[in-house]
Each structure stands twice: as structure tokens, then as C-alpha cells.
Write an enzyme that holds these catalytic residues in place. Structure first.
Site, PDB file in Angstrom:
ATOM      1  N   GLU A  67      -1.929   3.972  11.623  1.00  0.00           N
ATOM      2  CA  GLU A  67      -1.526   4.226  10.178  1.00  0.00           C
ATOM      3  C   GLU A  67      -1.853   5.837  10.268  1.00  0.00           C
ATOM      4  OE1 GLU A  67      -3.915   1.077   7.425  1.00  0.00           O
ATOM      5  OE2 GLU A  67      -4.899   1.463   9.022  1.00  0.00           O
ATOM      6  N   LYS A  78      -1.178  -0.307  -1.073  1.00  0.00           N
ATOM      7  CA  LYS A  78      -1.387  -0.839   0.194  1.00  0.00           C
ATOM      8  C   LYS A  78      -0.390  -1.655   0.607  1.00  0.00           C
ATOM      9  CE  LYS A  78      -3.033   0.919   4.195  1.00  0.00           C
ATOM     10  NZ  LYS A  78      -4.737   1.095   5.356  1.00  0.00           N
TER      11      LYS A  78
END
Length: 120
Positions: free
Chosen positions: A22, A99
């Protein structure tokens, strides 16, 4: 009197999350904010300086999303709320951080953290 100004679906690429991938690859985050303030004077005077310039606000929010990475979207939401509350006329703000590409190994539509913060 409580009026609201909302910006919905603001998109920016960030490197937030606890996983190394990420941080390295980044991903899109979507931000919704609602500001609570009194817009009566701005409306009566037709004066932008008496309210919140949502274009400027959006740019400042994107800078936070694109800026320093954090592990948690809760932390990101707090930083965004701080930006909203830095506007003198805003007495509270609701911030949602989406997200949609969170690393969940199951089918899902979205992950959202929503916080509400007020001036102390």
C-alpha cells in the site's frame, strides 16, 4: 442556525495503509466532507470571503491525501478534519474517507471511516 457545505467524492492518490504494498504502490482514496457553519452573512452580502471557498478547501484536502503516509484511515480522517476546522467559520465537520481498494481478500464495495469533529 446550522448550514452545511459539502464536498463529495473528492478523489486523490495516497500511500496510506499498514501493508508495504500500500505504501509502495499507493491507491485511490475518496473523501467526503460536510462543514457546519453559518452562511447567512455570506448569502446576504453575496461575499465569498464570508464563507468557505470549497475549491480551495478541496485542494488542501487533496494535499493531505497525497502527502505524508499514515497507517490508518482513521488518522487520515483526523488530518482532513483538522484542515476543515482550520477554516475560521467552521464550527464542526464530518469527514468520510473511502478506501475502495482496501486489501480485503473477499468481494466488497467499499471501506469507509466517518468521523465528526468540533471546535473545542
Amino acid at each position: 442556525m446550522t448550514d452545511r457545505i459539502s464536498v463529495r467524492g473528492l478523489r486523490a492518490r495516497g500511500r496510506h495503509g499498514v501493508l508495504a504494498a500500500e505504501r509502495e504502490l499507493g491507491q485511490e482514496f475518496v473523501v467526503d466532507v460536510t462543514l457546519f457553519l453559518d452562511t447567512a452573512v455570506a448569502a446576504a452580502r453575496d461575499d465569498l470571503s464570508m464563507t468557505v471557498d470549497y475549491g480551495e478547501l478541496a485542494q488542501d484536502l487533496v494535499k493531505v491525501v497525497e502527502g505524508e503516509p499514515v497507517d490508518l484511515i482513521e488518522t487520515l480522517a483526523q488530518r482532513l478534519a483538522d484542515v476543515c476546522l482550520s477554516r475560521e467559520l467552521v464550527f464542526s465537520a464530518e469527514v468520510s474517507v473511502h478506501k475502495p481498494s482496501a486489501p480485503i481478500p473477499l468481494p466488497f464495495d467499499d471501506v469507509v471511516v466517518t468521523i465528526t469533529r468540533s471546535r473545542t
